[in-house]
Design an enzyme around this catalytic site. Structure first.
Site, PDB file in Angstrom:
ATOM      1  N   GLY A 165     -18.727  -1.023 -21.868  1.00 30.67           N
ATOM      2  CA  GLY A 165     -18.705  -2.053 -20.840  1.00 30.67           C
ATOM      3  C   GLY A 165     -18.430  -3.465 -21.317  1.00 30.67           C
ATOM      4  CG  ASP A 166     -19.135  -7.329 -23.400  1.00 32.34           C
ATOM      5  OD1 ASP A 166     -18.050  -7.809 -23.009  1.00 32.34           O
ATOM      6  OD2 ASP A 166     -20.026  -8.035 -23.932  1.00 32.34           O
ATOM      7  CB  ILE A 167     -14.788  -2.709 -25.824  1.00 27.14           C
ATOM      8  CG1 ILE A 167     -15.706  -1.490 -25.957  1.00 27.14           C
ATOM      9  CG2 ILE A 167     -13.764  -2.724 -26.960  1.00 27.14           C
ATOM     10  CD1 ILE A 167     -16.407  -1.373 -27.294  1.00 27.14           C
TER      11      ILE A 167
END
Length: 271
Positions: A165-167
């Site tokens: 979700g936050d790469i």
């Protein structure tokens, strides 16, 4: 030493505790635990990483840092190496090399493919809430366009799985086990979204990120290495950039970088 830190140091019998970082969401320290180097992460009250430990347990070390111990407000993590850094690689004209590392990390993260959303993990539709809300108000056409694209993407979601979700370039670090992701947000949805934020990063490199040629090149790279659709990658990235402006506005942060990212990506999507 604060009371909270002292309590955790005592609880886990930590030694050699040294400050590492103080972010908007947590305070981070290096330490030793039972003779091994670890990272102690203490979440702040308003942190958006409260379920980070749960998501990391789900990944179980596959493409992600391992949790050694955790409590509701803190985690002990395996210690990773700060160098080499993917952001520096991009700045040194090794953008595709960094993208290859990101692809491999995502492949490992997506080893598990849940067909049903695990309890407590938000969906992509929830992720896009602020964008949908903004599009219902008088706003720039880009946000109406993005909301329409987001609804079309959601109506045709494919290959659902638990997403980090936050790469992005600063959330993947090296280790003895290879490159590993840190700081997951946890989302359930189409795995194409996992690469969206990468096209908007690294931050503070506008001449690189705000290039339509670069965005097209990365979309093609991730499509080939992760068996994704390049057009959907660009669409998810455009939607994500618009969401980033919404989140920044809520937090009263500068939106100029994200707005330029929107302009770069909007010209590459079908409206």
């Amino acid at each position: 030493m604060t009371d909270s830190l002292q309590r955790l140091v005592s609880h886990w019998a930590l030694s050699e505790v040294l400050p590492l970082a103080d972010t908007h969401s947590s305070k981070v320290f290096t330490a030793e635990y039972q003779g091994i180097p670890v990272v102690l992460k203490i979440m702040k009250p308003a942190s958006d990483e409260q379920q980070s430990a749960r998501i990391l347990h789900y990944f179980d070390g596959l493409g992600a840092v391992r949790v050694i111990r955790d409590l509701r407000e803190a985690m002990l993590l395996e210690k990773l190496d700060p160098e080499p850094h993917l952001k520096a690689m991009v700045q040194q004209e090794q953008d595709l090399e960094a993208a290859a590392i990101i692809s491999n990390t995502i492949s490992a993260l997506h080893t598990k493919r849940e067909t049903k959303r695990p309890d407590g993990i938000r969906t992509l539709e929830v992720q896009f809430t602020e964008l949908f809300d903004k599009a219902r108000t008088p706003c720039a056409p880009s946000f109406h366009n993005a909301a329409g694209i987001a609804r079309r993407l959601l109506s045709s979601e494919q290959e659902l799985c638990v997403l980090h979700g936050d790469i992005h370039h600063e959330n993947i670090l090296n280790s003895e086990r290879g490159w590993l992701a840190i700081d997951p947000k946890g989302i359930f949805g189409e795995r194409t979204y996992e690469v969206a934020n990468t096209l908007c990063n690294p931050v503070d490199t506008p001449t690189i990120v705000h290039s339509s040629e670069r965005a097209t090149q990365l979309a093609k790279h991730f499509a080939e290495t992760l068996n994704l659709d390049a057009n959907r990658i660009l669409e998810f990235a455009f939607v994500h950039a618009c969401c980033s402006v919404c989140w920044a506005e809520e937090n009263k942060q500068d939106t100029s970088y994200a707005e330029e990212t929107i302009r770069t990506l909007e010209q590459l999507v079908s409206l």
